[in-house]
Motif scaffolding. Sequence first.
Motif, mmCIF file in Angstrom:
data_model
loop_
_atom_site.group_PDB
_atom_site.id
_atom_site.type_symbol
_atom_site.label_atom_id
_atom_site.label_comp_id
_atom_site.label_asym_id
_atom_site.label_seq_id
_atom_site.Cartn_x
_atom_site.Cartn_y
_atom_site.Cartn_z
ATOM 1 N N GLU A 48 0.835 -1.190 0.000
ATOM 2 C CA GLU A 48 0.000 0.000 0.000
ATOM 3 C C GLU A 48 0.874 1.246 0.000
ATOM 4 O OE1 GLU A 48 -2.573 -0.046 3.364
ATOM 5 O OE2 GLU A 48 -3.678 -1.833 2.717
ATOM 6 N N GLU A 49 0.366 2.291 -0.628
ATOM 7 C CA GLU A 49 1.035 3.585 -0.699
ATOM 8 C C GLU A 49 2.376 3.465 -1.421
ATOM 9 O OE1 GLU A 49 0.550 6.175 2.612
ATOM 10 O OE2 GLU A 49 -1.068 4.958 3.482
ATOM 11 N N ASN A 50 3.153 4.508 -1.396
ATOM 12 C CA ASN A 50 4.374 4.542 -2.220
ATOM 13 C C ASN A 50 5.570 5.047 -1.429
ATOM 14 O OD1 ASN A 50 3.448 7.164 -1.960
ATOM 15 N ND2 ASN A 50 4.111 7.788 -4.010
ATOM 16 N N PHE A 51 5.794 4.455 -0.255
ATOM 17 C CA PHE A 51 6.887 4.919 0.590
ATOM 18 C C PHE A 51 8.245 4.741 -0.085
ATOM 19 C CE2 PHE A 51 4.592 4.469 4.960
ATOM 20 C CZ PHE A 51 3.713 5.457 4.555
ATOM 21 N N GLY A 52 8.435 3.629 -0.793
ATOM 22 C CA GLY A 52 9.701 3.417 -1.485
ATOM 23 C C GLY A 52 9.960 4.481 -2.529
ATOM 24 N N GLU A 53 8.938 4.795 -3.301
ATOM 25 C CA GLU A 53 9.071 5.823 -4.337
ATOM 26 C C GLU A 53 9.447 7.166 -3.730
ATOM 27 O OE1 GLU A 53 6.103 8.098 -7.484
ATOM 28 O OE2 GLU A 53 5.737 5.971 -7.014
ATOM 29 N N GLN A 54 8.886 7.475 -2.571
ATOM 30 C CA GLN A 54 9.211 8.743 -1.919
ATOM 31 C C GLN A 54 10.674 8.797 -1.483
ATOM 32 O OE1 GLN A 54 6.211 10.207 0.990
ATOM 33 N NE2 GLN A 54 4.929 8.519 0.250
ATOM 34 N N LEU A 55 11.288 7.634 -1.260
ATOM 35 C CA LEU A 55 12.703 7.571 -0.912
ATOM 36 C C LEU A 55 13.604 7.548 -2.142
ATOM 37 C CD1 LEU A 55 12.607 4.894 1.949
ATOM 38 C CD2 LEU A 55 13.204 7.308 2.219
ATOM 39 N N GLY A 56 12.995 7.393 -3.314
ATOM 40 C CA GLY A 56 13.781 7.233 -4.521
ATOM 41 C C GLY A 56 14.155 5.785 -4.781
ATOM 42 N N LEU A 57 13.441 4.849 -4.128
ATOM 43 C CA LEU A 57 13.688 3.424 -4.273
ATOM 44 C C LEU A 57 12.458 2.743 -4.869
ATOM 45 C CD1 LEU A 57 15.230 2.742 -0.722
ATOM 46 C CD2 LEU A 57 16.440 3.409 -2.812
ATOM 47 N N GLU A 58 12.573 1.447 -5.112
ATOM 48 C CA GLU A 58 11.400 0.673 -5.495
ATOM 49 C C GLU A 58 10.450 0.587 -4.305
ATOM 50 O OE1 GLU A 58 10.754 -0.415 -8.456
ATOM 51 O OE2 GLU A 58 12.701 0.096 -9.359
ATOM 52 N N ASN A 59 9.152 0.535 -4.561
ATOM 53 C CA ASN A 59 8.199 0.448 -3.463
ATOM 54 C C ASN A 59 8.367 -0.827 -2.637
ATOM 55 O OD1 ASN A 59 6.833 2.914 -3.567
ATOM 56 N ND2 ASN A 59 5.520 2.207 -5.234
ATOM 57 N N ASP A 60 8.887 -1.883 -3.263
ATOM 58 C CA ASP A 60 9.081 -3.140 -2.531
ATOM 59 C C ASP A 60 10.538 -3.324 -2.087
ATOM 60 O OD1 ASP A 60 10.235 -3.585 -5.000
ATOM 61 O OD2 ASP A 60 9.328 -5.556 -5.310
ATOM 62 N N PHE A 61 11.236 -2.213 -1.820
ATOM 63 C CA PHE A 61 12.643 -2.320 -1.409
ATOM 64 C C PHE A 61 12.803 -3.170 -0.159
ATOM 65 C CE2 PHE A 61 11.245 1.146 1.317
ATOM 66 C CZ PHE A 61 11.979 0.988 2.478
ATOM 67 N N ALA A 62 11.809 -3.109 0.742
ATOM 68 C CA ALA A 62 11.902 -3.878 1.984
ATOM 69 C C ALA A 62 11.865 -5.372 1.711
ATOM 70 C CB ALA A 62 10.766 -3.489 2.929
ATOM 71 N N VAL A 63 11.084 -5.776 0.713
ATOM 72 C CA VAL A 63 11.019 -7.203 0.359
ATOM 73 C C VAL A 63 12.379 -7.667 -0.142
ATOM 74 C CG1 VAL A 63 9.911 -8.914 -1.132
ATOM 75 C CG2 VAL A 63 8.566 -7.021 -0.185
#
Length: 350
Positions: A290-305
């Motif tokens: 949900e949401e786009n936290f990764g994009e806000q960091l300049g990363l992929e949204n699924d960077f945590a995965v």
Amino acid sequence: MSFLSRRRLREAAVVMLGGLAGIGIDTGELAQAGNTLRAIEARGELLCGVDGGLTGFAEQDEDGNWSGFDTDLCRAYAAAILGDANDVRFVPLTTAERFEALADGEIDILIRNTSWTFARDVGQNFDFAGIAYYDGQGFMVPADLGISSARDINGARICVQGSTTTALNLADFIDANALNVDVIEYSTAQDGLDGYVAGECDVYTNDLSSLAGLRTQLSQPGDHILLPDVISKEPLGPVIRAGESRFLDVSRWVLFTLIAAEEFGVSQVNVIEQSENARNSEIRRMLGIEENFGEQLGLENDFAVSMLSATGNYGEIFSRNLGQESELGLRRGLNAQWTEGGLLYSPPFR
């Protein structure tokens, strides 16, 4: 997004950056100019400054393979930023070299038993991304010396690593307790240990985590004890150059993700399943569902995965490198989750 798609996007990004080498701009210059995240993407490799050899934290085997708590943190950053934990180059640095290497752009991030202090944060133009390990300075002595407290070391010879907060803390401790001791400084932690083994001093002082690792190198580790005294606070964490708000955000939230994942029970084993089926809204935001936290960091949204699939969460990294089943056999102590009486705590993903 698949690994192949990530790789192709990254290759395209290098082309779009204008053929940096072709126009006489290298990624080191980019990094020094305050574009570390772009430099990492263009290079396709994270340059991570680590200790040259500290058991449990950063050590290299005969085949050139690196292992340890700090090196696993480096891999987590590489996976989060580049999508592959193997896209990291470990740069071994001495205590004297570490800050100059960071300032000069020779590394992107320093993850090397470095304490967060006012002078380093404010006076040396660096930013600390958070606290990855809560440590404190202690003392190691031969068990047969009969010393039970650091306040009993009057008249002793003490080995310490120079040009460190360790040496400054020792000086403060000596003054505060009016001790009459001989202080012998060494350029590296290993040199200090060698001096201790050679009988050049009676006591060796360093961060407790370092002493635990160094003690494993002794021929009879059980003949040496760590005194119960802790004379300082040593919050260790990743360090970057100051003035890079985007990269500072990335550096903070990669660390927070490792910590939060453990609290939420998201592990290397179940992260894929959680990324598909998690119902907890905070987990869903953290994993990019949900949401786009990764994009806000300049990363992929699924960077945590990507990073959790590669290294596991904070607890898994701690357990295999430092925990009670590892060579060091350390308890979590202050490095336990806040829900377990420790100090580890991530801001919320919301």
